[in-house]
Design an enzyme around this catalytic site. Sequence first.
Site, PDB file in Angstrom:
ATOM      1  N   ASN A 167       0.832  -1.208   0.000  1.00  0.00           N
ATOM      2  CA  ASN A 167       0.000   0.000   0.000  1.00  0.00           C
ATOM      3  C   ASN A 167       0.863   1.253   0.000  1.00  0.00           C
ATOM      4  OD1 ASN A 167       0.660  -0.758   2.707  1.00  0.00           O
ATOM      5  ND2 ASN A 167      -0.994   0.486   3.525  1.00  0.00           N
ATOM      6  N   GLU A 184       0.280   5.206   0.722  1.00  0.00           N
ATOM      7  CA  GLU A 184      -0.674   6.223   1.190  1.00  0.00           C
ATOM      8  C   GLU A 184      -0.274   7.603   0.677  1.00  0.00           C
ATOM      9  OE1 GLU A 184      -1.074   5.618   5.429  1.00  0.00           O
ATOM     10  OE2 GLU A 184      -2.175   3.741   5.085  1.00  0.00           O
ATOM     11  N   ASN A 185      -1.170   8.557   0.907  1.00  0.00           N
ATOM     12  CA  ASN A 185      -0.949   9.921   0.431  1.00  0.00           C
ATOM     13  C   ASN A 185      -1.605  10.884   1.409  1.00  0.00           C
ATOM     14  OD1 ASN A 185      -1.699  12.413  -1.360  1.00  0.00           O
ATOM     15  ND2 ASN A 185      -0.243  11.234  -2.564  1.00  0.00           N
ATOM     16  N   ALA A 186      -1.009  12.062   1.549  1.00  0.00           N
ATOM     17  CA  ALA A 186      -1.572  13.085   2.439  1.00  0.00           C
ATOM     18  C   ALA A 186      -3.012  13.414   2.041  1.00  0.00           C
ATOM     19  CB  ALA A 186      -0.716  14.338   2.396  1.00  0.00           C
ATOM     20  N   TYR A 242      -5.859  11.595   1.378  1.00  0.00           N
ATOM     21  CA  TYR A 242      -6.118  10.172   1.684  1.00  0.00           C
ATOM     22  C   TYR A 242      -6.655   9.328   0.518  1.00  0.00           C
ATOM     23  CZ  TYR A 242      -5.390  11.260   6.673  1.00  0.00           C
ATOM     24  OH  TYR A 242      -4.863  11.650   7.879  1.00  0.00           O
ATOM     25  N   CYS A 296      -4.263   0.581  -2.198  1.00  0.00           N
ATOM     26  CA  CYS A 296      -4.063  -0.638  -1.405  1.00  0.00           C
ATOM     27  C   CYS A 296      -3.011  -1.535  -2.076  1.00  0.00           C
ATOM     28  CB  CYS A 296      -5.361  -1.434  -1.322  1.00  0.00           C
ATOM     29  SG  CYS A 296      -6.677  -0.638  -0.406  1.00  0.00           S
ATOM     30  N   GLU A 313      -3.174  -4.675  -2.804  1.00  0.00           N
ATOM     31  CA  GLU A 313      -3.725  -5.588  -3.815  1.00  0.00           C
ATOM     32  C   GLU A 313      -3.824  -4.898  -5.170  1.00  0.00           C
ATOM     33  OE1 GLU A 313      -4.890  -4.931  -0.814  1.00  0.00           O
ATOM     34  OE2 GLU A 313      -6.094  -6.558   0.012  1.00  0.00           O
ATOM     35  N   CYS A 328     -10.295  -4.946   0.972  1.00  0.00           N
ATOM     36  CA  CYS A 328     -11.405  -3.984   1.065  1.00  0.00           C
ATOM     37  C   CYS A 328     -12.339  -4.177  -0.135  1.00  0.00           C
ATOM     38  CB  CYS A 328     -10.863  -2.555   1.111  1.00  0.00           C
ATOM     39  SG  CYS A 328     -10.328  -1.929  -0.493  1.00  0.00           S
ATOM     40  N   CYS A 365     -10.857  -3.353  -3.573  1.00  0.00           N
ATOM     41  CA  CYS A 365      -9.930  -4.385  -4.059  1.00  0.00           C
ATOM     42  C   CYS A 365     -10.678  -5.639  -4.493  1.00  0.00           C
ATOM     43  CB  CYS A 365      -8.884  -4.708  -2.999  1.00  0.00           C
ATOM     44  SG  CYS A 365      -7.710  -3.359  -2.772  1.00  0.00           S
TER      45      CYS A 365
HETATM   46  N1  THU Z   1      -5.179  -1.563   2.826  1.00  0.00           N
HETATM   47  C1  THU Z   1      -4.608  -2.399   1.905  1.00  0.00           C
HETATM   48  O1  THU Z   1      -3.531  -2.112   1.345  1.00  0.00           O
HETATM   49  N2  THU Z   1      -5.251  -3.559   1.614  1.00  0.00           N
HETATM   50  C2  THU Z   1      -6.378  -3.983   2.238  1.00  0.00           C
HETATM   51  O2  THU Z   1      -6.852  -5.069   1.938  1.00  0.00           O
HETATM   52  C3  THU Z   1      -7.021  -3.160   3.251  1.00  0.00           C
HETATM   53  C4  THU Z   1      -6.436  -1.820   3.463  1.00  0.00           C
HETATM   54  C5  THU Z   1      -4.460  -0.333   3.166  1.00  0.00           C
HETATM   55  C6  THU Z   1      -5.058   0.932   2.661  1.00  0.00           C
HETATM   56  C7  THU Z   1      -4.510   1.943   3.639  1.00  0.00           C
HETATM   57  O3  THU Z   1      -3.203   2.340   3.213  1.00  0.00           O
HETATM   58  C8  THU Z   1      -4.355   1.166   4.926  1.00  0.00           C
HETATM   59  O4  THU Z   1      -4.408  -0.204   4.572  1.00  0.00           O
HETATM   60  C9  THU Z   1      -5.417   1.466   5.958  1.00  0.00           C
HETATM   61  O5  THU Z   1      -6.672   1.393   5.404  1.00  0.00           O
END
Ligand code: THU
Length: 163
Positions: free
Chosen positions: A59, A61-63, A65, A70, A72, A108, A111
Amino acid sequence: MDVFSFPYQQYLKDELPEEIKQLVAMAEAACAQAYAPYSQLKVGAAVLMTDGQTITGANQENASYPVGICAERAVLSTINPSDDRKIKAIAVTYTAEDTTQLAPIAPCGMCRQSILEMQHRQGTPITLYMCGPGNEVTMVEDSEFLLPFSFGNKDLPGYKPQG
Ligand code: THU
């Protein structure tokens, strides 16, 4: 009333087939590629292709959001399911700051939608191994099971398969 049910299998890590043990280890290693300063949840995903190749992602992330992606979808975005090889399985796992958090992670909804589209594109099931820092692994053989009544190309009259 109709009822939807689906099979899943729970394993302990050392009960997994050798090929999948290695896939899980790749997903674990991929957590180190995560950029998760906001959630502190480092997620790693590893894809096993039918020719035995493995590909990993994490994953990011970014400021802002919603810009984050993710693990996957990060790894799936590098794969072309139109080539001869298909995706056989995906393992996903995480490392968290809270060391009491051990349970398997589940993809999630976004995904699941993305994995299912890949499955439909390649025409063969993608098996999911959901893992965590603990010893338990949950396996679902077919990604369809995780997204019943899904939205897809059948719902889009303008859909044309890409050659
Ligand atoms: N996240 C994933 O990379 N995969 C998942 O299956 C669930 C959530 C990440 C997204 C975000 O960077 C962090 O987990 C919290 O939600």
